[in-house]
Design a protein around this motif. Structure first.
Motif, PDB file in Angstrom:
ATOM      1  N   PRO A 209       0.849  -1.141  -0.091  1.00 18.17           N
ATOM      2  CA  PRO A 209       0.085  -0.157  -0.028  1.00 18.17           C
ATOM      3  C   PRO A 209       0.770   1.384  -0.114  1.00 18.17           C
ATOM      4  O   PRO A 209       2.030   1.329   0.449  1.00 18.17           O
ATOM      5  CB  PRO A 209      -0.846  -0.168   1.296  1.00 18.17           C
ATOM      6  N   ALA A 210       0.338   2.293  -0.418  1.00 20.79           N
ATOM      7  CA  ALA A 210       0.962   3.778  -0.677  1.00 20.79           C
ATOM      8  C   ALA A 210       1.343   4.178   0.669  1.00 20.79           C
ATOM      9  O   ALA A 210       2.598   4.749   0.928  1.00 20.79           O
ATOM     10  CB  ALA A 210       0.386   4.777  -1.414  1.00 20.79           C
ATOM     11  N   VAL A 216      -1.803  -2.387   7.065  1.00 21.80           N
ATOM     12  CA  VAL A 216      -1.655  -3.494   6.237  1.00 21.80           C
ATOM     13  C   VAL A 216      -0.206  -3.515   5.910  1.00 21.80           C
ATOM     14  O   VAL A 216       0.364  -4.759   5.658  1.00 21.80           O
ATOM     15  CB  VAL A 216      -2.431  -3.214   5.108  1.00 21.80           C
ATOM     16  N   ALA A 217       0.338  -2.366   5.569  1.00 23.74           N
ATOM     17  CA  ALA A 217       1.665  -2.393   5.520  1.00 23.74           C
ATOM     18  C   ALA A 217       2.506  -2.808   6.413  1.00 23.74           C
ATOM     19  O   ALA A 217       3.661  -3.573   6.491  1.00 23.74           O
ATOM     20  CB  ALA A 217       2.055  -0.865   5.052  1.00 23.74           C
ATOM     21  N   LYS A 218       2.206  -2.735   7.829  1.00 28.27           N
ATOM     22  CA  LYS A 218       2.833  -3.061   8.904  1.00 28.27           C
ATOM     23  C   LYS A 218       2.748  -4.837   8.778  1.00 28.27           C
ATOM     24  O   LYS A 218       3.793  -5.448   9.192  1.00 28.27           O
ATOM     25  CB  LYS A 218       2.101  -2.608  10.207  1.00 28.27           C
ATOM     26  N   VAL A 219       1.763  -5.413   8.423  1.00 28.50           N
ATOM     27  CA  VAL A 219       1.270  -6.844   8.479  1.00 28.50           C
ATOM     28  C   VAL A 219       2.218  -7.198   7.289  1.00 28.50           C
ATOM     29  O   VAL A 219       3.064  -8.475   7.408  1.00 28.50           O
ATOM     30  CB  VAL A 219      -0.139  -7.224   8.312  1.00 28.50           C
ATOM     31  N   GLN A 220       2.477  -6.587   6.115  1.00 32.56           N
ATOM     32  CA  GLN A 220       3.093  -7.223   5.136  1.00 32.56           C
ATOM     33  C   GLN A 220       4.768  -7.234   5.430  1.00 32.56           C
ATOM     34  O   GLN A 220       5.495  -8.117   5.062  1.00 32.56           O
ATOM     35  CB  GLN A 220       3.001  -6.454   3.846  1.00 32.56           C
ATOM     36  N   GLY A 221       5.202  -6.352   5.985  1.00 33.53           N
ATOM     37  CA  GLY A 221       6.530  -6.309   6.420  1.00 33.53           C
ATOM     38  C   GLY A 221       6.711  -7.355   7.574  1.00 33.53           C
ATOM     39  O   GLY A 221       7.757  -8.028   7.621  1.00 33.53           O
ATOM     40  N   TYR A 222       5.657  -7.689   8.471  1.00 30.23           N
ATOM     41  CA  TYR A 222       5.813  -8.724   9.479  1.00 30.23           C
ATOM     42  C   TYR A 222       5.903 -10.088   8.625  1.00 30.23           C
ATOM     43  O   TYR A 222       6.823 -10.838   8.974  1.00 30.23           O
ATOM     44  CB  TYR A 222       4.576  -8.697  10.355  1.00 30.23           C
ATOM     45  N   VAL A 223       5.029 -10.216   7.767  1.00 33.61           N
ATOM     46  CA  VAL A 223       5.159 -11.452   6.931  1.00 33.61           C
ATOM     47  C   VAL A 223       6.265 -11.736   6.196  1.00 33.61           C
ATOM     48  O   VAL A 223       7.107 -12.834   6.573  1.00 33.61           O
ATOM     49  CB  VAL A 223       3.877 -11.401   5.695  1.00 33.61           C
TER      50      VAL A 223
END
Length: 322
Positions: A209-210, A216-223
């Motif tokens: 996400p921008a 959501v960005a935090k979760v993607q980084g966590y993944v």
């Protein structure tokens, strides 16, 4: 002589035309004259059209004139195709020629022209990763794959963005004349011998996400940081500080995919990079990337990329690794 027709139009992507045409033309150097490709550019008129980069490409015949049978018929892409209204003459030509030829298909966003002609219904297809969601939305009866360099579904062939037109043309040359000729052409053009259709054009990072501060960005980084761990939606919702229901809804809205889809793509991307750049055993790659077992990783690779992890490694391994 095998005949190839390639549709062009004002605003066409020049490389979508030049790449495949050069592959077929170079192949003619390695095959008997009787087996050489006869290449025809087909346009609105037998006149020059200006490509999206400003160059002029000359059509040999018009869509109205090119009503004969071709062995292969393709339509190039262009930046405007996903958004413009369909050209009725191009649509009619594609529908007519597809019914007669052995193979038909598209380069990049040319898939939109095929869709308007009703040629994608019920078929597995691909296009440029940026335009794939729009293709799926506009032609819901097509099975759109974001992760493919090119795809073959019966007589239909489609390719991903721009330079993937070279890959699909090499694949067609290999079908017609064998892998040795395709390899010789690839060497002449100084490109990879052939990226199989399953080589991913997609990285989960492309869908970030921008707003990098969003949950959501935090979760993607966590993944990405915990790719080898079990990543349940309940756990990801806690990372986001949201309820499972609200998290799942917000993730789909911002990332255009479910959390499970993102996690699986991230695992495939991590495994793909490991297979390309290391000698790590398959079972170790599978464990470190969160698949658990090599068998599970193989199932996901076959479903998503159309090749096994071992075949992927053999095809795409970095040339200079030891």
């Amino acid at each position: 002589m095998p005949t190839v027709a390639l549709a062009i139009f004002p605003g066409v992507q020049a490389l979508d035309v030049a790449g495949p045409v050069d592959v077929f033309a170079e192949a003619n150097m390695f095959v008997p004259a009787a087996d050489a490709y006869a290449i025809t550019l087909v346009g609105p008129e037998a006149l020059a059209v200006r490509a999206s980069n400003g160059t002029r490409l000359l059509a040999d015949v018009s869509w109205h004139e090119a009503r004969g049978r071709y062995d292969t018929a393709l339509v190039a892409g262009g930046p405007g195709l996903p958004f413009d209204e369909p050209d009725p003459d191009l649509t009619a030509w594609l529908a007519d020629v597809a019914a007669k030829c052995e193979r038909y298909g598209s380069i990049c966003t040319g898939a939109f022209a095929l869709g308007h002609a009703g040629l994608l219904d019920g078929r597995g297809v691909t296009t440029h990763w940026q335009n794939a969601p729009r293709l799926a939305e506009r032609f819901p009866r097509a099975r759109v794959e974001l992760d493919r360099i090119y795809m073959r579904d019966g007589r239909l062939v489609t390719s991903a963005g721009v330079t993937a037109g070279i890959d699909v043309a090499l694949a067609l040359v290999a079908e017609d004349h064998g892998p040795r000729v395709a390899l010789a052409v690839a060497k002449r053009l100084v490109v990879f011998a052939q990226r199989r259709g399953g080589q991913s054009q997609f990285s989960p990072y492309l869908s970030a996400p921008a707003d990098e501060t969003s949950p959501v960005a935090k979760v993607q980084g966590y993944v990405m940081e915990h790719i080898g761990e079990r990543l349940a939606v309940s756990q990801l919702a806690k990372v986001a500080g949201m309820s499972e229901r609200n998290f799942a809804r917000a993730f789909v809205q911002l990332a255009q995919m479910t959390p499970h889809e993102f996690v699986e793509r991230a695992r495939v991307d991590a495994a793909r990079n490991a297979l390309e750049s290391t000698d790590t055993p398959l079972k170790t790659v599978a464990y470190e990337c969160g698949f658990g077992t090599a068998d599970r990783m193989r199932l996901v690779f076959m479903r998503r990329l159309g090749v096994s992890p071992n075949d992927y490694r053999l095809s795409f391994r970095t040339r200079f690794s030891k």
